[in-house]
Design a protein around this motif. Structure first.
Motif, PDB file in Angstrom:
ATOM      1  N   LEU A 286       0.865  -1.191   0.000  1.00  0.00           N
ATOM      2  CA  LEU A 286       0.000   0.000   0.000  1.00  0.00           C
ATOM      3  C   LEU A 286       0.896   1.234   0.000  1.00  0.00           C
ATOM      4  CD1 LEU A 286      -2.762  -1.089   2.565  1.00  0.00           C
ATOM      5  CD2 LEU A 286      -2.807  -1.233   0.050  1.00  0.00           C
TER       6      LEU A 286
ATOM      7  N   ASP B   6       0.588   4.229  -1.008  1.00  0.00           N
ATOM      8  CA  ASP B   6      -0.012   5.530  -0.732  1.00  0.00           C
ATOM      9  C   ASP B   6      -0.558   5.646   0.696  1.00  0.00           C
ATOM     10  OD1 ASP B   6       0.501   6.691  -3.171  1.00  0.00           O
ATOM     11  OD2 ASP B   6      -1.423   6.143  -4.051  1.00  0.00           O
ATOM     12  N   MET B   7      -0.300   4.648   1.522  1.00  0.00           N
ATOM     13  CA  MET B   7      -0.829   4.689   2.886  1.00  0.00           C
ATOM     14  C   MET B   7      -0.224   5.835   3.692  1.00  0.00           C
ATOM     15  SD  MET B   7      -1.272   1.449   5.443  1.00  0.00           S
ATOM     16  CE  MET B   7      -2.065   1.643   7.044  1.00  0.00           C
TER      17      MET B   7
ATOM     18  N   ASN C   7      -6.348  10.759   3.979  1.00  0.00           N
ATOM     19  CA  ASN C   7      -7.387  10.091   3.205  1.00  0.00           C
ATOM     20  C   ASN C   7      -8.044   8.945   3.954  1.00  0.00           C
ATOM     21  OD1 ASN C   7      -5.241  10.223   0.247  1.00  0.00           O
ATOM     22  ND2 ASN C   7      -6.450  11.847   1.194  1.00  0.00           N
TER      23      ASN C   7
ATOM     24  N   PHE D 247     -12.304   3.995  -0.677  1.00  0.00           N
ATOM     25  CA  PHE D 247     -11.526   4.596  -1.755  1.00  0.00           C
ATOM     26  C   PHE D 247     -12.120   4.334  -3.128  1.00  0.00           C
ATOM     27  CE2 PHE D 247      -8.629   4.855   1.719  1.00  0.00           C
ATOM     28  CZ  PHE D 247      -7.841   5.966   1.451  1.00  0.00           C
TER      29      PHE D 247
ATOM     30  N   GLU E 133      -6.550   0.205  -6.206  1.00  0.00           N
ATOM     31  CA  GLU E 133      -5.204   0.161  -5.624  1.00  0.00           C
ATOM     32  C   GLU E 133      -5.180   0.589  -4.161  1.00  0.00           C
ATOM     33  OE1 GLU E 133      -4.689   1.006 -10.062  1.00  0.00           O
ATOM     34  OE2 GLU E 133      -6.046   1.622  -8.436  1.00  0.00           O
ATOM     35  N   ARG E 134      -6.072   1.504  -3.790  1.00  0.00           N
ATOM     36  CA  ARG E 134      -6.070   2.037  -2.433  1.00  0.00           C
ATOM     37  C   ARG E 134      -7.195   1.480  -1.556  1.00  0.00           C
ATOM     38  NH1 ARG E 134      -4.814   8.251  -1.643  1.00  0.00           N
ATOM     39  NH2 ARG E 134      -4.226   7.326   0.360  1.00  0.00           N
TER      40      ARG E 134
ATOM     41  N   GLU F 132      -6.802   0.380   2.132  1.00  0.00           N
ATOM     42  CA  GLU F 132      -6.432   1.364   3.152  1.00  0.00           C
ATOM     43  C   GLU F 132      -7.617   1.721   4.057  1.00  0.00           C
ATOM     44  OE1 GLU F 132      -4.207   4.822   1.815  1.00  0.00           O
ATOM     45  OE2 GLU F 132      -3.666   3.745  -0.016  1.00  0.00           O
TER      46      GLU F 132
ATOM     47  N   GLU G  83     -12.939   9.829   0.469  1.00  0.00           N
ATOM     48  CA  GLU G  83     -11.520   9.680   0.788  1.00  0.00           C
ATOM     49  C   GLU G  83     -11.117  10.575   1.951  1.00  0.00           C
ATOM     50  OE1 GLU G  83      -9.145   9.440  -2.805  1.00  0.00           O
ATOM     51  OE2 GLU G  83     -10.270   7.648  -3.421  1.00  0.00           O
TER      52      GLU G  83
END
Length: 271
Positions: free
Chosen positions: A67, A69-70, A75, A89, A93-94, A97, A121
């Motif tokens: 992950l 972008d964690m 977000n 999300f 891809e996210r 999270e 988000e």
């Protein structure tokens, strides 16, 4: 209007241990560009150290491999008065999270949490002020999530429309200077939303496109101190002229994924 006296804030952050740009879900991201993870970590550590130096409390969530972008903790949720409205999300891809952040809150207790039905988000698209929550739609968060958040949090929510894909989240186009004052870039919003903002905040600080384009509005304010991208030079000068203490930070490595100081910072209100 003079800046409000600063208050001690509680922030949640996530170390960019696994940071990378492996996919493109906003115009800032280029999977073909090189990313220096070590530099990203050093810039994030400097941001965390600054918050501690300013007297704020910083809690940490464990980063999860896979992950990248964690690190953009803003977000992960929206918190108001000890209540936690979770994130759902828009991109596959996210997606993991959202549950990861809610699990962190539930493990800590005793906050009331809400697993959202609609795509949103977190503080990426919600900005909390004294008497209202501003909420954006247009690229990520569904408008229905605004009503869902309003019901759960018990705070009025005002919907704004983003129109420029560079400013895909509200926190790339607007930030709260204090509980009743904002700074924003008008060009990121629809004409109707600009009218709403002018009506609500006639004394708002209006940023230039040049400062917005370096994520100068992805900033964090405690009412007197403002943590902001070092490249937003005109906005920095104007903030200082208004009496704010400005702390420029270098986060250009994380900006390769479309994030700045605010993206890295989830405020824990009442927690």
């Amino acid at each position: 209007m003079a800046p409000h006296a600063p208050g001690r804030r509680h922030y949640l952050m996530c170390r960019p241990t696994h940071f990378a740009v492996e996919y493109a879900i906003n115009p800032w991201m280029d999977p073909g560009a090189s990313v220096d993870r070590g530099r990203a970590i050093a810039q994030w550590e400097a941001l965390r150290a600054l918050y501690l130096e300013l007297g704020h409390r910083v809690s940490l969530i464990e980063p999860i491999e896979g992950l990248p972008d964690m690190v953009f903790a803003a977000n992960g949720a929206l918190t108001v008065d000890g209540r936690v409205y979770g994130a759902r999300f828009a991109s596959a891809e996210r997606t993991p999270e959202g549950p990861a952040y809610l699990d962190w809150f539930r493990a800590r207790g005793p906050a009331e949490t809400h697993d959202p039905k609609y795509v949103n988000e977190g503080e990426g698209d919600f900005t909390v002020l004294d008497d209202v929550v501003l909420a954006a739609t247009g690229f990520r968060t569904e408008a229905a999530a605004h009503q869902e958040a309003e019901r759960f949090l018990g705070r009025p929510v005002v919907t704004l429309q983003l129109t420029d894909p560079r400013f895909y989240h509200l926190d790339t186009a607007l930030f709260a200077l204090s509980g009743g004052r904002v700074a924003y870039y008008p060009g990121a919003f629809s004409e109707g939303s600009r009218r709403v903002l002018r009506s609500l905040y006639p004394d708002a600080l209006l940023a230039t496109e040049e400062d917005a384009a370096v994520l100068g509005l992805n900033a964090v304010s405690d009412g007197r101190n403002v943590v902001i991208a070092a490249e937003a030079t005109a906005l920095i000068r104007r903030l200082r002229g208004l009496g704010y203490t400005v702390h420029p930070v270098e986060l250009d490595e994380l900006r390769k994924a479309g994030g700045g100081a605010k993206c890295c910072t989830l405020e824990l209100r009442g927690l």
